[in-house]
Design a protein around this motif. Structure first.
Motif, PDB file in Angstrom:
ATOM      1  N   LYS A  51     -24.578 -31.956 -25.810  1.00  0.00           N
ATOM      2  CA  LYS A  51     -24.985 -30.636 -25.320  1.00  0.00           C
ATOM      3  C   LYS A  51     -23.840 -29.789 -24.763  1.00  0.00           C
ATOM      4  CE  LYS A  51     -29.751 -31.557 -24.513  1.00  0.00           C
ATOM      5  NZ  LYS A  51     -30.886 -31.457 -23.637  1.00  0.00           N
ATOM      6  N   ASN A  52     -22.704 -30.421 -24.599  1.00  0.00           N
ATOM      7  CA  ASN A  52     -21.617 -29.747 -23.885  1.00  0.00           C
ATOM      8  C   ASN A  52     -20.301 -29.881 -24.633  1.00  0.00           C
ATOM      9  OD1 ASN A  52     -23.145 -29.128 -21.321  1.00  0.00           O
ATOM     10  ND2 ASN A  52     -23.445 -31.349 -21.470  1.00  0.00           N
ATOM     11  N   LEU A  53     -19.302 -29.141 -24.163  1.00  0.00           N
ATOM     12  CA  LEU A  53     -17.977 -29.293 -24.755  1.00  0.00           C
ATOM     13  C   LEU A  53     -17.132 -30.212 -23.881  1.00  0.00           C
ATOM     14  CD1 LEU A  53     -17.081 -25.669 -25.964  1.00  0.00           C
ATOM     15  CD2 LEU A  53     -17.314 -27.722 -27.387  1.00  0.00           C
ATOM     16  N   LYS A 106     -20.211 -23.678 -10.822  1.00  0.00           N
ATOM     17  CA  LYS A 106     -19.167 -24.216 -11.698  1.00  0.00           C
ATOM     18  C   LYS A 106     -19.697 -24.480 -13.108  1.00  0.00           C
ATOM     19  CE  LYS A 106     -15.867 -28.052 -12.003  1.00  0.00           C
ATOM     20  NZ  LYS A 106     -14.858 -28.803 -11.260  1.00  0.00           N
ATOM     21  N   LEU A 107     -19.069 -23.820 -14.060  1.00  0.00           N
ATOM     22  CA  LEU A 107     -19.417 -23.989 -15.474  1.00  0.00           C
ATOM     23  C   LEU A 107     -18.576 -25.076 -16.128  1.00  0.00           C
ATOM     24  CD1 LEU A 107     -19.502 -20.501 -17.226  1.00  0.00           C
ATOM     25  CD2 LEU A 107     -21.242 -22.263 -17.401  1.00  0.00           C
ATOM     26  N   LEU A 130     -16.856 -28.221 -20.455  1.00  0.00           N
ATOM     27  CA  LEU A 130     -17.648 -27.017 -20.167  1.00  0.00           C
ATOM     28  C   LEU A 130     -19.115 -27.311 -20.406  1.00  0.00           C
ATOM     29  CD1 LEU A 130     -15.740 -24.114 -21.959  1.00  0.00           C
ATOM     30  CD2 LEU A 130     -16.075 -24.367 -19.496  1.00  0.00           C
ATOM     31  N   ASN A 131     -19.936 -26.891 -19.464  1.00  0.00           N
ATOM     32  CA  ASN A 131     -21.384 -27.089 -19.602  1.00  0.00           C
ATOM     33  C   ASN A 131     -21.948 -25.950 -20.445  1.00  0.00           C
ATOM     34  OD1 ASN A 131     -21.085 -29.227 -17.766  1.00  0.00           O
ATOM     35  ND2 ASN A 131     -21.327 -27.818 -16.038  1.00  0.00           N
ATOM     36  N   ILE A 132     -22.466 -26.302 -21.607  1.00  0.00           N
ATOM     37  CA  ILE A 132     -22.956 -25.246 -22.513  1.00  0.00           C
ATOM     38  C   ILE A 132     -24.486 -25.290 -22.614  1.00  0.00           C
ATOM     39  CG2 ILE A 132     -22.771 -24.197 -24.810  1.00  0.00           C
ATOM     40  CD1 ILE A 132     -20.083 -24.139 -23.395  1.00  0.00           C
ATOM     41  N   ASN A 133     -25.030 -26.303 -23.271  1.00  0.00           N
ATOM     42  CA  ASN A 133     -26.483 -26.295 -23.533  1.00  0.00           C
ATOM     43  C   ASN A 133     -27.280 -27.239 -22.626  1.00  0.00           C
ATOM     44  OD1 ASN A 133     -26.177 -24.408 -25.619  1.00  0.00           O
ATOM     45  ND2 ASN A 133     -25.668 -26.036 -27.088  1.00  0.00           N
ATOM     46  N   GLN A 134     -26.641 -27.795 -21.622  1.00  0.00           N
ATOM     47  CA  GLN A 134     -27.360 -28.700 -20.709  1.00  0.00           C
ATOM     48  C   GLN A 134     -28.260 -27.868 -19.788  1.00  0.00           C
ATOM     49  OE1 GLN A 134     -24.977 -31.834 -19.109  1.00  0.00           O
ATOM     50  NE2 GLN A 134     -26.345 -32.229 -17.397  1.00  0.00           N
ATOM     51  N   ASN A 143     -22.766 -27.804  -7.421  1.00  0.00           N
ATOM     52  CA  ASN A 143     -23.080 -26.424  -7.803  1.00  0.00           C
ATOM     53  C   ASN A 143     -22.889 -26.176  -9.298  1.00  0.00           C
ATOM     54  OD1 ASN A 143     -20.366 -26.750  -7.771  1.00  0.00           O
ATOM     55  ND2 ASN A 143     -19.889 -24.809  -6.796  1.00  0.00           N
ATOM     56  N   ALA A 144     -23.205 -27.194 -10.128  1.00  0.00           N
ATOM     57  CA  ALA A 144     -22.983 -27.049 -11.569  1.00  0.00           C
ATOM     58  C   ALA A 144     -23.978 -26.067 -12.201  1.00  0.00           C
ATOM     59  CB  ALA A 144     -23.113 -28.405 -12.254  1.00  0.00           C
ATOM     60  N   THR A 145     -23.510 -25.345 -13.194  1.00  0.00           N
ATOM     61  CA  THR A 145     -24.414 -24.556 -14.036  1.00  0.00           C
ATOM     62  C   THR A 145     -23.929 -24.656 -15.483  1.00  0.00           C
ATOM     63  OG1 THR A 145     -25.586 -22.452 -14.251  1.00  0.00           O
ATOM     64  CG2 THR A 145     -23.219 -22.311 -13.831  1.00  0.00           C
ATOM     65  N   SER A 146     -24.679 -24.038 -16.406  1.00  0.00           N
ATOM     66  CA  SER A 146     -24.310 -24.076 -17.823  1.00  0.00           C
ATOM     67  C   SER A 146     -24.593 -22.713 -18.430  1.00  0.00           C
ATOM     68  CB  SER A 146     -25.147 -25.128 -18.554  1.00  0.00           C
ATOM     69  OG  SER A 146     -26.512 -24.744 -18.515  1.00  0.00           O
ATOM     70  N   VAL A 147     -24.053 -22.479 -19.607  1.00  0.00           N
ATOM     71  CA  VAL A 147     -24.312 -21.218 -20.311  1.00  0.00           C
ATOM     72  C   VAL A 147     -25.821 -21.092 -20.568  1.00  0.00           C
ATOM     73  CG1 VAL A 147     -23.820 -19.882 -22.401  1.00  0.00           C
ATOM     74  CG2 VAL A 147     -21.998 -21.224 -21.343  1.00  0.00           C
ATOM     75  N   LYS A 148     -26.460 -22.216 -20.905  1.00  0.00           N
ATOM     76  CA  LYS A 148     -27.904 -22.196 -21.166  1.00  0.00           C
ATOM     77  C   LYS A 148     -28.703 -21.808 -19.919  1.00  0.00           C
ATOM     78  CE  LYS A 148     -31.784 -23.600 -23.405  1.00  0.00           C
ATOM     79  NZ  LYS A 148     -32.264 -24.593 -24.330  1.00  0.00           N
ATOM     80  N   GLN A 149     -28.306 -22.341 -18.768  1.00  0.00           N
ATOM     81  CA  GLN A 149     -29.016 -21.978 -17.528  1.00  0.00           C
ATOM     82  C   GLN A 149     -28.869 -20.482 -17.238  1.00  0.00           C
ATOM     83  OE1 GLN A 149     -27.970 -24.233 -14.026  1.00  0.00           O
ATOM     84  NE2 GLN A 149     -29.475 -25.797 -14.461  1.00  0.00           N
TER      85      GLN A 149
END
Ligand code: BTN
Length: 241
Positions: A51-53, A106-107, A130-134, A143-149
């Motif tokens: 899901k991620n890079l 943080k992405l 990098l968090n992309i689709n998680q 404080n993690a986030t992702s592009v999907k979120q």
């Protein structure tokens, strides 16, 4: 090269570098599942498989001397920034030294391992997560986030990867052509909390300050009640993050 499963793409790349065959500059090792990803400060880097890079790029910046090695960090951070900017807009920032932030979340982050030869950088292993689709993160992910979120859509990992590599290359070529001032100034302009009041902790002391600058060597300059102080990575902590 894409690996289904590996401990860490940085470790994998460093291992193939120490084998006999030369590895070309620009080699990218990407992992679908990195089961022992390494972060900064000896942390582990967790990412849901597929899901991620999670990838590492090999650079051979022999033209950069060891005392300017932070230029590699700048080129990599700015490359990621430019690739994500069209998707995410101006809430995207670089948190010194090389975290990718959206608002106060943080992405992604980087682990850059430079192998020096005398006063030159022989190899630079630029590891990026990098968090992309998680969609969900464990409570201990802070404080993690992702592009999907953020955008509520799935993105093609390979497309984003190729954008990132293209933009890192562009900054790398600026450095190679002697335009490090441009790269350094652009990096400063993208910094998270630049000129904004924020709480920090250093040596057990908590204080308010404003980020003003990053030195050529990569130290963070904070205005602390009218006086400027310089910090290395391990010497300062951002509070309330
Ligand atoms: C951090 O923010 O602590 C840095 C995280 C870096 C993670 C990436 S994922 C690809 C590469 N391989 C690793 O083992 N780590 C980096």
């Amino acid at each position: 090269m894409t690996l289904k499963e590996v401990d860490s793409t940085n470790t994998f790349l460093k291992n193939i570098l120490s084998n006999s065959k030369p590895v070309p500059e620009g080699t990218v090792i990407m992992a679908e599942d990195q089961f022992a990803g390494r972060g900064q400060r000896e942390n582990v880097w967790h990412a849901e498989p597929g899901k991620n890079l999670t990838f590492s790029i090999l650079l051979k910046p022999a033209f950069i001397d060891a005392q300017s090695q932070f230029d590699v960090t700048r080129a990599a951070s700015l490359g990621v920034y430019d690739a994500l900017m069209p998707l995410l807009g101006h809430k995207l920032k670089i948190k010194w030294p090389n975290d990718i932030y959206y608002g106060s979340k943080k992405l992604g982050g980087m682990l850059i391992e430079n192998i020096l030869q005398g006063s030159q950088i022989k190899h630079s292993v630029v590891g990026i997560g990098l968090n992309i689709n998680q969609e969900h993160f464990p409570d201990n992910a802070g404080n993690a986030t992702s592009v999907k979120q953020i955008l509520h859509k799935d993105y093609d990992l390979k497309n984003i990867l190729s954008e990132i590599c293209g933009h890192i290359e562009a900054y790398y070529l600026h450095l190679k052509a002697g335009r490090s001032a441009f790269v350094r100034n652009t990096y400063i302009s993208r910094l998270y909390l630049l000129n904004e009041e924020q709480n920090y902790r250093s040596n057990g002391q908590v204080f308010k300050g404003f980020i003003k600058h990053v030195t050529d060597e990569g130290m963070l300059i904070i205005d602390k009640g009218g006086e400027e102080a310089a910090f290395n990575f391990k010497e300062i902590e951002f509070l309330n993050q």
